[in-house]
Scaffold this active site. Structure first.
Site, mmCIF file in Angstrom:
data_model
loop_
_atom_site.group_PDB
_atom_site.id
_atom_site.type_symbol
_atom_site.label_atom_id
_atom_site.label_comp_id
_atom_site.label_asym_id
_atom_site.label_seq_id
_atom_site.Cartn_x
_atom_site.Cartn_y
_atom_site.Cartn_z
ATOM 1 N N CYS A 92 44.142 -4.970 78.792
ATOM 2 C CA CYS A 92 43.039 -5.325 77.899
ATOM 3 C C CYS A 92 43.353 -6.646 77.172
ATOM 4 O O CYS A 92 43.278 -7.705 77.777
ATOM 5 C CB CYS A 92 42.729 -4.193 76.934
ATOM 6 S SG CYS A 92 41.145 -4.397 76.072
ATOM 7 N N HIS A 176 41.757 0.240 80.384
ATOM 8 C CA HIS A 176 42.849 0.937 79.710
ATOM 9 C C HIS A 176 43.324 2.139 80.530
ATOM 10 O O HIS A 176 42.916 3.282 80.274
ATOM 11 C CB HIS A 176 42.398 1.423 78.325
ATOM 12 C CG HIS A 176 42.407 0.380 77.273
ATOM 13 N ND1 HIS A 176 43.559 -0.027 76.625
ATOM 14 C CD2 HIS A 176 41.404 -0.355 76.744
ATOM 15 C CE1 HIS A 176 43.266 -0.954 75.734
ATOM 16 N NE2 HIS A 176 41.966 -1.188 75.788
ATOM 17 N N GLU A 178 46.099 3.557 80.278
ATOM 18 C CA GLU A 178 47.035 4.353 79.466
ATOM 19 C C GLU A 178 46.344 5.305 78.490
ATOM 20 O O GLU A 178 46.997 6.183 77.901
ATOM 21 C CB GLU A 178 47.972 3.424 78.686
ATOM 22 C CG GLU A 178 47.435 2.871 77.376
ATOM 23 C CD GLU A 178 46.434 1.740 77.509
ATOM 24 O OE1 GLU A 178 46.097 1.136 76.474
ATOM 25 O OE2 GLU A 178 45.989 1.466 78.636
#
Length: 240
Positions: A92, A176, A178
């Site tokens: 990001c 994202h 994660e």
């Protein structure tokens, strides 16, 4: 090689789940540096030595073009590491930061991209090995990479923006991989104060269910693939 040692550059501001999320997803030894608070590792030695095998750069609530002092220090460091061939993965804000630091251009978007989005691969990069041609990931950003660094390849995208790029062993992903469901909900709720329309926030929260979040599982493969790149780079360096 033994488990790679990753330097996590946490660019998030204040107390956030960034470090926790990356530690969960990275099957490696991780040393975190809160770069947004000017916490940095030692610089590479004159002989090119550095105690870490790779770098991961997190997201942030800032804009890469704010040019704060810690960002200037970070830009110098990542340019040095890129020259040394240290594998790096930006997520990001990290994706945008690497693109800008290496000669690309980042700018504000007309509309916030927030929610679960479909992403299409454009390239058979090792970063996407074993992943489908299109996959779902969570997005939350209001800036985008408008121009890639010289020599970089665009690896993935959607109707909104560039979603991934590579330049040698340096990679960026706009999405994202994660995020867990708790982070999705917390970050989305926080956008109310950031000027995102309440209707849009409500719609994203309504979609943030365990079943929908399970659709992002394929996106997490980028971490395993990145560490495979790290291992290959280490073997190449040893062979040389």
């Amino acid at each position: 090689m033994s488990d790679p040692h990753v330097a996590l550059f946490d660019a998030s501001v204040g107390e956030t789940p960034a470090e926790r999320n990356f530690r969960r997803e990275l099957d490696a030894a991780v040393t975190a540096f809160k770069v947004s608070e000017s916490e940095f590792p030692e610089c590479p030695g004159a002989d090119g030595s550095w105690p870490y095998d790779a770098v991961v750069i997190s997201g942030s609530q800032t804009a890469v073009y704010d040019h704060e002092s810690w960002m200037e220090t970070l830009a110098e460091l990542v340019r040095d590491l890129h020259e040394l061939g240290v594998p790096m993965l930006g997520v990001c804000w990290g994706h945008q930061f690497l693109a800008q630091a290496l000669g690309g251009c980042v700018a504000a978007m007309d509309e916030y991209e927030l929610g679960y989005r479909r992403i299409e691969r454009y390239d058979d990069s090792p970063l996407f090995a074993g992943m489908p041609a299109a996959f779902v990931a969570f997005e939350t950003h209001s800036d985008e990479v408008l121009q890639l660094p010289p020599g970089a390849a665009e690896l993935a995208g959607n109707e909104t923006s560039c979603q991934a790029f590579s330049l040698g062993p340096t990679f960026g992903v706009q999405f994202h991989p994660e995020y867990d469901l708790e982070t999705v909900r917390t970050v989305t709720e926080g956008k109310r104060e950031g000027g995102v329309a309440a209707e849009k926030v409500d719609a994203v929260l309504a979609e943030a269910t365990p079943e929908r979040h399970a659709d992002t599982e394929a996106a997490k493969r980028v971490f395993e693939n990145f560490l495979s790149v790290v291992e290959r780079e280490a073997l190449t360096t040893t062979a040389d």
